[in-house]
Scaffold this motif. Structure first.
Motif, PDB file in Angstrom:
ATOM      1  N   PHE A   1       0.928  -1.272   0.049  1.00  0.00           N
ATOM      2  CA  PHE A   1      -0.091  -0.106  -0.111  1.00  0.00           C
ATOM      3  C   PHE A   1       0.886   1.170   0.072  1.00  0.00           C
ATOM      4  O   PHE A   1       0.165   2.403   0.099  1.00  0.00           O
ATOM      5  CB  PHE A   1      -0.737   0.177   1.038  1.00  0.00           C
ATOM      6  N   ALA A   2       2.186   1.161   0.078  1.00  0.00           N
ATOM      7  CA  ALA A   2       2.950   2.363   0.086  1.00  0.00           C
ATOM      8  C   ALA A   2       4.271   1.912  -0.535  1.00  0.00           C
ATOM      9  O   ALA A   2       4.893   0.939  -0.312  1.00  0.00           O
ATOM     10  CB  ALA A   2       3.264   3.130   1.488  1.00  0.00           C
TER      11      ALA A   2
ATOM     12  N   PHE B   1      11.628  -2.840  -2.753  1.00  0.00           N
ATOM     13  CA  PHE B   1      10.668  -2.742  -1.531  1.00  0.00           C
ATOM     14  C   PHE B   1       9.695  -1.938  -1.254  1.00  0.00           C
ATOM     15  O   PHE B   1       9.598  -1.175  -2.184  1.00  0.00           O
ATOM     16  CB  PHE B   1      11.940  -2.207  -0.302  1.00  0.00           C
ATOM     17  N   ALA B   2       8.727  -2.332  -0.463  1.00  0.00           N
ATOM     18  CA  ALA B   2       7.310  -1.783  -0.447  1.00  0.00           C
ATOM     19  C   ALA B   2       6.798  -1.997   1.050  1.00  0.00           C
ATOM     20  O   ALA B   2       7.208  -2.852   1.702  1.00  0.00           O
ATOM     21  CB  ALA B   2       6.432  -2.135  -1.570  1.00  0.00           C
ATOM     22  N   PHE B   3       5.979  -1.237   1.561  1.00  0.00           N
ATOM     23  CA  PHE B   3       5.141  -1.248   2.730  1.00  0.00           C
ATOM     24  C   PHE B   3       3.961  -2.054   2.539  1.00  0.00           C
ATOM     25  O   PHE B   3       3.351  -1.934   1.796  1.00  0.00           O
ATOM     26  CB  PHE B   3       4.972   0.120   3.391  1.00  0.00           C
ATOM     27  N   PHE B   4       3.820  -2.995   3.203  1.00  0.00           N
ATOM     28  CA  PHE B   4       2.624  -4.046   3.222  1.00  0.00           C
ATOM     29  C   PHE B   4       2.164  -4.162   4.657  1.00  0.00           C
ATOM     30  O   PHE B   4       2.461  -3.817   5.688  1.00  0.00           O
ATOM     31  CB  PHE B   4       3.116  -5.164   2.677  1.00  0.00           C
ATOM     32  N   ALA B   5       0.887  -4.733   4.440  1.00  0.00           N
ATOM     33  CA  ALA B   5      -0.101  -5.321   5.711  1.00  0.00           C
ATOM     34  C   ALA B   5      -0.747  -6.589   5.036  1.00  0.00           C
ATOM     35  O   ALA B   5      -1.043  -6.371   4.131  1.00  0.00           O
ATOM     36  CB  ALA B   5      -0.731  -3.867   6.203  1.00  0.00           C
TER      37      ALA B   5
ATOM     38  N   TRP C   1      -5.825  -6.189   8.249  1.00  0.00           N
ATOM     39  CA  TRP C   1      -5.408  -4.944   8.984  1.00  0.00           C
ATOM     40  C   TRP C   1      -6.179  -3.614   7.924  1.00  0.00           C
ATOM     41  O   TRP C   1      -6.468  -2.608   8.667  1.00  0.00           O
ATOM     42  CB  TRP C   1      -3.889  -4.752   9.295  1.00  0.00           C
ATOM     43  N   LEU C   2      -5.692  -3.724   6.969  1.00  0.00           N
ATOM     44  CA  LEU C   2      -6.152  -2.614   5.784  1.00  0.00           C
ATOM     45  C   LEU C   2      -7.550  -2.500   5.860  1.00  0.00           C
ATOM     46  O   LEU C   2      -8.159  -1.224   5.697  1.00  0.00           O
ATOM     47  CB  LEU C   2      -5.473  -2.918   4.579  1.00  0.00           C
TER      48      LEU C   2
ATOM     49  N   TRP D   1      -2.945  -2.913  -2.801  1.00  0.00           N
ATOM     50  CA  TRP D   1      -4.230  -2.449  -2.067  1.00  0.00           C
ATOM     51  C   TRP D   1      -5.080  -1.322  -2.801  1.00  0.00           C
ATOM     52  O   TRP D   1      -4.102  -0.371  -3.155  1.00  0.00           O
ATOM     53  CB  TRP D   1      -3.847  -2.007  -0.688  1.00  0.00           C
ATOM     54  N   LYS D   2      -6.192  -1.240  -2.898  1.00  0.00           N
ATOM     55  CA  LYS D   2      -6.861  -0.358  -4.142  1.00  0.00           C
ATOM     56  C   LYS D   2      -7.489   0.855  -2.981  1.00  0.00           C
ATOM     57  O   LYS D   2      -7.915   1.608  -3.676  1.00  0.00           O
ATOM     58  CB  LYS D   2      -7.771  -0.665  -4.809  1.00  0.00           C
TER      59      LYS D   2
END
Length: 319
Positions: free
Chosen positions: A106-107, A220-224, A228-229, A314-315
């Motif tokens: 998501f980022a 790399f990326a931020f994920f969850a 949680w999202l 994530w949308k």
């Protein structure tokens, strides 16, 4: 540094059941505390810079940062709920998704582009190896097998006239790569910063690790997790906005971020200011930028089946 490719849906479910109670209930109920984790590396340093500049607090987020030793530890902590958000290698997130683990990106974090000078294919300065073809029958040291980095190196060998099937890869920790070449345990290595700069007086580059791929693309990326999202959509949007804004600032302020990185990653300030630095994506990775990562990992056996990259992204809370 790569996330382990061994996490699957069964591991995710077990970790979730075991660790959901790790965070205090009050912290979760507040809705502004975000427990985030990453490795102490520049590739995800944008998170550190956002915290140090007060950007998250200005956005009414209290980001609690945990520095962890490896991608697998980050992934398991996110899967189990002791972390809300993690930063990890995109290739390994693709593998996890293909195995049923409900992670979503998501980022953005670090990307591979023409400035990624620290990610080299290194040999000793007196080595007879000069080309990809010269690696035939040789041994290459890599920090982790069956990763995006591994696939990219195989693709580079084939693209540059070598035979990747004849090259043996073994795992060597980054700090031990120089010694492994000195001892002739390996003929070449795939270092990254700050280790590349530390080795500069002893090695030369015969190629760039990501050269066979179309740049730029996300490393790399931020994920969850999806759950949680779904429960914290507005928090995720705010977090991602701060990351993107900080990325724009960090890309233009290398000297300032070097001092922050030195403290976070326990580096000498001189090393942090002289080494090759990460460039950060300023938009969430799109499916097109991830498709080649899926393709190259399937081609070289790092993934048993492809995924739709759109399923990994994530949308937003209202999608």
């Amino acid at each position: 540094m790569a996330l382990s490719t061994s996490i699957d849906r069964a591991t995710f479910l077990a970790a979730t059941g075991a660790a959901l109670s790790v965070l205090p209930v009050a912290a979760r109920a507040a809705g502004t505390v975000v427990n985030a984790g990453t490795i102490p590396s520049d590739v995800s340093g944008v998170l550190v810079y956002g915290i140090n500049r007060g950007a998250f607090k200005n956005a009414r987020l209290d980001v609690v940062l945990t520095s962890l030793t490896s991608g697998p530890v980050v992934a398991n902590a996110v899967a189990g709920g002791s972390l809300d958000v993690g930063a990890a290698n995109v290739g390994s997130l693709c593998v996890a998704r293909s195995r049923g683990v409900p992670f979503k990106i998501f980022a953005p974090a670090g990307i591979a582009d023409e400035t990624a000078t620290g990610d080299i294919i290194a040999v000793l300065k007196d080595s007879p190896i000069k080309t990809a073809a010269d690696l035939s029958g040789k041994t290459v040291g890599i920090v982790a097998l069956k990763t995006m980095q591994h696939a990219a190196a195989l693709a580079w060998i084939d693209k540059r006239g070598g035979d990747s099937k004849s090259v043996k890869f073994i795992e060597v920790p980054f700090p031990e790569m120089g010694a492994a070449m000195d001892a002739h345990r390996v003929d070449a290595t795939l270092p990254t910063e700050p280790f590349t700069t530390s080795l500069r007086s002893r090695v030369r580059a015969i190629g760039a690790q990501w050269e066979a791929m179309k740049m730029p693309f996300p490393i790399f990326a931020f994920f969850a997790t999806e759950s949680w999202l779904a429960a914290h959509g507005d928090v995720a949007v705010t977090f991602a906005n701060v990351i993107r804004q900080t990325a724009v600032w960090a890309n233009a302020h290398r000297k300032d971020t070097a001092l922050m990185l030195a403290k976070f990653a326990n580096l000498e300030p001189q090393l942090a200011t002289s080494m090759g630095r990460s460039t950060y994506g300023t938009a969430t990775p799109d499916p097109g930028s991830i498709q080649q990562i899926v393709d190259i990992q399937v081609k070289y056996g790092m993934m048993t089946a492809p995924i739709d990259p759109a399923d990994l992204i994530w949308k937003g809370p209202h999608a």
